[in-house]
Scaffold this motif. Structure first.
Motif, mmCIF file in Angstrom:
data_model
loop_
_atom_site.group_PDB
_atom_site.id
_atom_site.type_symbol
_atom_site.label_atom_id
_atom_site.label_comp_id
_atom_site.label_asym_id
_atom_site.label_seq_id
_atom_site.Cartn_x
_atom_site.Cartn_y
_atom_site.Cartn_z
ATOM 1 N N LEU A 1 8.997 -2.414 -4.487
ATOM 2 C CA LEU A 1 8.529 -2.026 -5.749
ATOM 3 C C LEU A 1 8.258 -0.338 -6.100
ATOM 4 N N CYS A 2 7.671 0.094 -4.940
ATOM 5 C CA CYS A 2 7.564 1.604 -5.216
ATOM 6 C C CYS A 2 8.408 2.455 -4.220
ATOM 7 N N ALA A 3 7.902 2.188 -2.955
ATOM 8 C CA ALA A 3 8.725 3.033 -1.988
ATOM 9 C C ALA A 3 10.056 2.656 -2.304
ATOM 10 N N VAL B 1 0.922 -1.205 -0.166
ATOM 11 C CA VAL B 1 0.080 0.093 -0.153
ATOM 12 C C VAL B 1 0.898 1.217 0.008
ATOM 13 N N CYS B 2 0.892 2.054 -0.917
ATOM 14 C CA CYS B 2 1.624 3.138 -1.189
ATOM 15 C C CYS B 2 0.787 4.681 -0.899
ATOM 16 N N ARG B 3 1.575 5.583 -0.684
ATOM 17 C CA ARG B 3 0.657 6.911 -0.419
ATOM 18 C C ARG B 3 0.089 7.139 -1.570
ATOM 19 N N THR B 4 0.711 7.068 -2.737
ATOM 20 C CA THR B 4 -0.136 7.324 -4.018
ATOM 21 C C THR B 4 -1.266 6.804 -4.263
ATOM 22 N N ASP B 5 -1.497 5.416 -3.653
ATOM 23 C CA ASP B 5 -2.807 4.841 -3.575
ATOM 24 C C ASP B 5 -3.917 5.712 -2.780
ATOM 25 N N GLY C 1 -3.457 -0.200 -6.458
ATOM 26 C CA GLY C 1 -2.233 -1.039 -5.960
ATOM 27 C C GLY C 1 -1.183 -1.278 -7.008
ATOM 28 N N HIS C 2 0.124 -0.909 -6.642
ATOM 29 C CA HIS C 2 1.117 -1.027 -7.525
ATOM 30 C C HIS C 2 2.513 -1.544 -7.120
ATOM 31 N N GLN C 3 2.279 -2.511 -6.104
ATOM 32 C CA GLN C 3 3.554 -3.129 -5.702
ATOM 33 C C GLN C 3 3.129 -4.479 -5.370
#
Ligand SMILES: [Zn+2]
Ligand SMILES: [Zn+2]
Length: 333
Positions: free
Chosen positions: A150-152, A41-45, A63-65
């Motif tokens: 994968l993102c962070a 879970v990313c802040r961008t979500d 979701g992108h990780q």
């Protein structure tokens, strides 16, 4: 298949994600189908779900990780073996033809697609992605540990790279969530001294545990002038505060995709060749380089795991700074 999807933007306090059945995607030409194990879970979500980024597609699976295994391949794909472990990140696809792609800056592509924003992402049991944009991940990496890389992780790495820091440099980190707690491990590995600012006492404690020489509140001045600083928190008021503690020629890197307005500040804060630079997405080269480095260090992520059905709860915790490290959703056992 089961997925969490969003019909329209809404504050996460209103639990806008719906957990339910959606059609299982099929891999088109050049794509692979991935059975998702976990998705970070990313802040961008949060920015996508709350509509701080302009809405691009509804309904959308965020979701992108995503970390999972290759379950099927479309026509022309097949470099990655069925069953092999892979990661799906933010950059879903670029056009490969615009001026930015042609000069190796695909992160700035004029016609990009983004996972969990313009195409369905990893808050689901399955996701499809172009094989060329998927990262092979060694089996040795525990899925939950790998997802936040994968993102962070990749974005933090690009921020570090653009900050220009090397051994002996002093680096400030503003905001100490998923990206900060990975970036500090890379910085320490490079011999960089880290000064971490966060509004949350638990995040400051984690920063000290991970080797920060100093921690303080977002507006507190570190005891030394810094060579560079990275702002991960989406708060524009940090920019003049961080500029004020930079040495001459220092670099301020803004790592977020969204930030509140930056207040006016005197030119003297920027003068003496200080630089402010934002980071937009990442190239696949950043991703491959960082994942290699993360395995070499090895980076250890701190994660809080939630079942996929409880994505709203994870997002609320993220918004309230209640996650130590990164939040991860488990889609399959
Ligand atoms: Zn392009
Ligand atoms: Zn992200």
């Amino acid at each position: 298949m089961k997925a969490c999807f969003l019909r329209a933007p809404g504050k996460v306090e209103s639990n806008p994600l719906v957990f339910g059945d959606v059609p299982k995607p099929e891999p088109a030409s050049g794509e692979i189908l991935i059975r998702v194990e976990v998705c970070g879970v990313c802040r961008t979500d949060l920015h996508v779900i709350e509509g701080e980024l302009p809405s691009r597609k509804f309904p959308i699976v965020p979701g992108h990780q995503a970390v999972g295994h290759v379950a099927a391949t479309g026509a022309g794909a097949g470099r990655l073996a069925i069953g092999s472990r892979v990661g799906v990140a933010w950059l879903h696809k670029t056009d490969g033809t615009c001026e930015y792609c042609r000069r190796g800056e695909e992160n700035l592509c004029d016609n990009p697609q983004f996972t969990g924003y313009t195409v369905n992402g990893g808050y689901a049991e399955y996701v499809v992605a172009p094989e060329d944009f998927v990262y092979p991940l060694p089996e040795i990496l525990v899925a939950e540990q790998a997802a936040p890389l994968l993102c962070a992780g990749i974005i933090g790495y690009r921020c570090l790279r653009l900050s220009g820091v090397s051994a002996g440099a002093r680096l400030g980190l503003y905001g100490f969530g998923a990206a900060g707690h990975v970036a500090i491990q890379v910085a320490r590995y490079w011999g960089v001294e880290v000064y971490a600012s966060s509004r949350d006492a638990r995040h400051q404690a984690l920063a000290r545990e991970l080797g920060a020489v100093w921690t303080g509140g977002i507006l507190d001045a570190p005891p030394e002038k810094l060579d560079a600083a990275i702002v991960f928190a989406p708060a524009g008021e940090i920019v003049p505060v961080a500029l004020a503690v930079l040495k001459k020629g220092g670099r301020l890197i803004l790592g977020g995709i969204h930030m509140s307005d930056i207040p006016a500040f005197p030119y003297s804060l920027l003068y003496e060749e200080r630089v402010i630079r934002s980071v937009a997405n990442n190239t696949r080269k950043d991703g491959h380089e960082f994942l290699r480095l993360a395995a070499e260090i090895p980076v250890k992520t701190h994660v809080q795991v939630y079942p996929l059905a409880e994505a709203n709860r994870a997002l609320n915790a993220l918004k309230n700074d209640a996650i130590r490290g990164a939040a991860v959703l488990r889609a399959t056992s």
